[in-house]
Every structure is written in structure tokens, then in C-alpha cells.
Design a protein around this motif. Structure first.
Motif, short mmCIF file in Angstrom:
data_model
loop_
_atom_site.label_atom_id
_atom_site.label_comp_id
_atom_site.label_asym_id
_atom_site.label_seq_id
_atom_site.Cartn_x
_atom_site.Cartn_y
_atom_site.Cartn_z
N PRO A 1 0.84 -1.21 0.00
CA PRO A 1 0.00 0.00 0.00
C PRO A 1 0.87 1.25 0.00
CG PRO A 1 -0.76 -1.57 1.65
CD PRO A 1 0.55 -2.09 1.15
N LEU A 2 0.50 2.23 -0.81
CA LEU A 2 1.34 3.42 -1.00
C LEU A 2 0.47 4.67 -1.06
CD1 LEU A 2 4.05 4.84 -1.78
CD2 LEU A 2 3.55 4.20 -4.15
N ALA B 1 -2.73 11.12 -3.39
CA ALA B 1 -2.78 9.99 -4.31
C ALA B 1 -2.61 8.70 -3.52
CB ALA B 1 -1.70 10.10 -5.39
N ARG B 2 -3.27 7.64 -3.99
CA ARG B 2 -3.23 6.35 -3.28
C ARG B 2 -3.15 5.21 -4.28
NH1 ARG B 2 -9.08 6.90 -1.26
NH2 ARG B 2 -9.15 7.73 -3.37
N SER B 3 -2.43 4.18 -3.91
CA SER B 3 -2.45 2.96 -4.71
C SER B 3 -3.76 2.24 -4.41
CB SER B 3 -1.26 2.07 -4.35
OG SER B 3 -1.39 1.58 -3.02
N ASN B 4 -4.11 1.26 -5.25
CA ASN B 4 -5.34 0.51 -5.03
C ASN B 4 -5.33 -0.18 -3.67
OD1 ASN B 4 -6.54 1.16 -7.47
ND2 ASN B 4 -5.61 -0.55 -8.55
N GLU B 5 -4.14 -0.66 -3.25
CA GLU B 5 -4.03 -1.34 -1.96
C GLU B 5 -4.37 -0.39 -0.81
OE1 GLU B 5 -1.37 -3.29 -4.94
OE2 GLU B 5 -1.73 -1.24 -4.29
N ALA B 6 -3.91 0.86 -0.91
CA ALA B 6 -4.20 1.85 0.13
C ALA B 6 -5.68 2.23 0.13
CB ALA B 6 -3.33 3.10 -0.08
#
Length: 418
Positions: free
Chosen positions: A26-27, A39-44
């Protein structure tokens, strides 16, 4: 046919290209001064991290959930964006860069080409050459291509990231699936009004009469309705010169030291001058503002700005710094602490046809000096040559505790393979 190309989770994807250890972690990416999540990754996203989450409040959450944190690296993102856009232009001459991670493309004269195959090749080349995953939506209008892109991104297993809306059946099915509030360009107020009328899907919006739409949503709303009905009302926008140019920044901390704020405003004015010369424009008005931290409710609040008219149209950083400093002295009050400042230049006109003042003239040496400074900065790197009023050690004084390297724009940051 129009296509919308959208880079998936662009900021996070740029970070992952050069830091493969982040690819399945997660990022989140933080705003200027590491303020909040932008901004966020899908995991985050799946972990429930909201957009705009204040970094200081979620610090323990990031640690507990093993979420990687990075500061905004706009130098890296800008360069990666340029690489993506350059590749897009190899597949069609008609490209409108809509934002740092989006572009509209037009495919006129491609009737005898397998468009699906053409787009898949484009997607493959971008992902191979840049490492950035993209989604592509294609439809007869720009608004529908935005919807098609949403479908491509929402159902990657079925579309493989490319969705072409060809038939009337596909158009209607997509409109019945899309919520009113998610229509591109609808706006919160119009969406709220339509929902109060019992309209909840985009298809229901297209069933309204043209007269009602124009009366209650103006000609802009009517154009949007026509676009969703499959009628082209929006073409690709030509690149135009900006009508105003601004450089504004929040400070890393709160300051009331005049010399510090003056240095920041000087740098902002110099930046505006560079942008003016880049588009071959001059300005006649310069606006400077100061703001205290409105989130610090325990401190006294102050916000002010002032506009100064130049004696003649100019794009000289020397002149702009003088005007900006004069404006700053007029609004600065030492009893307040400031969190943000900015400089905006307005009243722009082409440099080649600027109106000369009869009774005063800018030093003619400014023009050649600015040319030489721009050439040196272009050759040796941005900010290689600075003005005496600028901080020689830093470019922007921002808190960036989690900043990654400039992998593609600085030789010292290039990854070494052994």
C-alpha cells in the motif's frame, strides 16, 4: 472516434517504476509540505485511506498497516508524463494533453485500421517503455470516451484496460450504469438538483428535454447532454497561452520574518518571469498576497493582497522582483505569522506586439540578460543561475521528509546496474 488515455494511479505508479519493492505494498503520496494524502495505490484505497487524509493524523495508521509514504516528486511525475504523451503522439497526430496523467486522442481516418489492435499496441508500448499502466476508453464523443475509460478501469479483467464503445446498445447500457454524480463535468450542484428530481443515472439525464436542460443548466449543460447522446459538441482543444500566470506555495512552517518572506516572494516573481518568457508574453499587472494559517485557530488571522500596475508590459524578472517587493512591503504586518504567499501576473499580451510607454522605458539590457539566464538554466539545469535575492541553497522550502530521487532528470540519481 475519441479516446481518453488515463494513467492508472499515476503518482503511485511513477514511484513504483523505480522502487519495485513498493509494487504490492500500500502506498500514499503526500501534498506539498507533506500535508495530506493526494494519491493512493489501489491497496491503500482498499484499506480505507481517504483522499485528503491529514498526514499527521494518519501517521500511526500508516505505520500499523505497513503503508509506504512518499512526498510529492513533481519533477519525476512531470518527466514521466512527458514520456507517456510523446509515445501517444506516435499513434495519432491529434493529441490534447488534458492533465498530467490524462490525454484525449482523436482517431480520424482510421476506418481501415483495426482500432482495437492499434490501441493494444499503444498500451503495450507505453507500459514497456515507461512502466506506467494505462486505461483507454474510446467512443464517438469526448464525454462518452470518459465514460468508456471508466468502464475500462472498473472492469480490467473483461476489458484488458481497453474499451471501445461502438454501438448504441453499448452507449445506453453504459449510461444506465453510470451515476448522475459521476458524469464528467456535471458539477456537484447540478447533480444534487437532478437527484432531487428523482434522476439518479446518466441515462435519465439524457431523457430530459433540450429546453429544460438549457434553461436550468445553461448551454454548457446542453452540450454535455448532446455529448452523452453521441453528438460531438466538444473537439480537441488547441494549445493556447495562459491569460494569467501564478506561482504560490505554502511554507514548511509559519514565519513572520520579513527577509524570509521576501526571499520566497522574490523566487515566486522570478518563476513567473520564466513562465512569461516561455510563452513569449508580457504582463501589465502583478498581484502579491499573504495568508496566515487558517487551521491554527489559536493564532490571530490575517490575509491580504495587492495589485500593482507596471509602467510598461514586461517579462523581466528584475522588474517583476521590484514590483513584487514593493507590493509585499505594502501588505506585510510583522505581528502575524504567515503560512502561504504567492505572486500572480495578469494583463498578458504577446511580447512581439507589446505597447511601449511614451514617457518611460525598461532598461533594454534586461531582454538580453533574461535570454542568457534562460539559456544557462536550460543548458546547466533549472535554477543554475539565480538572482541575489534568492536562497542559493534551496529551490522551494518545503517539508519533504519522504521524497524519492529524481531518477530521470538528475545524473546523480540515475539507477546504477551492476
Amino acid at each position: 472516434m475519441f479516446a481518453l488515455v488515463d494513467c492508472n494511479n499515476f503518482y503511485a505508479s511513477c514511484e513504483r517504476v523505480f522502487q519495485p519493492e513498493l509494487r504490492y505494498q500500500p502506498l500514499v503520496i503526500l501534498s506539498n509540505n507533506d500535508g495530506c494524502v493526494i494519491a493512493r495505490s489501489n491497496e491503500a484505497k482498499n484499506l480505507g485511506i481517504p483522499m485528503g487524509a491529514p498526514a499527521f493524523k494518519f501517521k500511526e495508521t500508516f505505520k500499523r498497516l505497513n503503508i509506504a509514504v512518499r512526498s510529492s516528486n513533481y519533477e519525476l511525475y512531470g518527466d514521466m508524463s512527458a514520456r507517456v504523451m510523446n509515445i501517444l503522439s506516435e499513434f495519432t497526430p491529434d493529441v490534447e494533453v488534458y492533465s498530467i496523467d490524462e490525454a484525449f486522442l482523436r482517431f480520424n481516418g482510421f476506418e481501415h485500421i483495426n482500432l482495437q489492435q492499434h490501441l493494444e499496441q499503444m498500451k503495450l508500448k507505453i507500459e514497456r517503455c515507461t512502466g506506467i499502466p494505462i486505461s483507454i476508453g474510446v467512443a464517438p464523443t469526448k464525454s462518452l470516451s470518459k465514460l468508456a475509460n471508466r468502464i475500462a478501469k472498473k472492469f480490467p479483467k473483461h476489458t484488458n484496460g481497453v474499451y471501445i464503445m461502438r454501438s448504441e446498445e453499448q452507449r445506453i447500457k453504459a449510461l444506465k450504469w453510470l451515476d448522475i454524480k459521476d458524469i464528467w463535468g456535471i458539477g456537484k450542484q447540478h447533480a444534487k438538483r437532478l437527484q432531487q428530481l428523482g434522476l439518479h443515472k446518466a441515462y435519465e439525464f439524457t431523457q430530459l428535454t433540450d429546453d429544460w436542460t438549457r434553461k436550468h443548466m445553461s448551454v454548457v449543460g446542453l452540450r454535455l447532454k448532446k455529448e452523452l447522446e453521441g453528438e460531438v459538441t466538444l473537439g480537441l482543444d488547441d494549445v493556447t497561452h495562459k491569460k494569467a500566470i501564478a506561482t504560490t506555495r505554502s511554507f514548511d512552517y509559519e514565519y513572520n520574518d520579513f527577509d524570509y518572506i521576501k526571499e520566497r516572494v522574490t523566487s515566486f516573481a522570478v518563476s513567473c518571469g520564466e513562465k512569461l518568457r516561455r510563452q513569449e508574453s508580457c504582463c501589465e499587472l502583478i498581484y502579491v498576497f499573504l495568508k496566515s494559517n487558517r487551521f491554527n485557530t489559536n493564532a490571530p488571522q490575517y490575509s491580504n493582497g495587492i495589485t500593482i500596475k507596471t509602467t510598461q508590459p514586461t517579462n523581466s524578472s528584475i522588474s517583476l522582483v521590484k514590483y513584487a517587493t514593493t507590493a509585499l512591503r505594502a501588505i506585510y504586518k510583522p505581528e502575524y505569522k504567515y503560512k502561504k504567499a504567492g505572486v500572480m501576473v495578469m494583463g498578458l499580451s504577446p511580447e512581439k506586439s507589446k505597447q511601449i510607454c511614451l514617457f518611460s522605458e525598461e532598461d533594454p539590457r534586461h531582454h538580453k540578460l533574461m535570454q542568457h539566464i534562460d539559456q544557462l538554466n536550460s543548458h546547466w539545469g533549472k535554477h543554475s543561475v539565480k538572482f541575489g535575492g534568492q536562497d542559493l541553497q534551496k529551490i522551494w522550502k518545503m517539508r519533504q521528509e519522504h521524497l524519492s530521487k529524481a531518477y530521470t532528470t538528475k545524473l546523480k540519481d540515475v539507477i546504477k546496474v551492476s
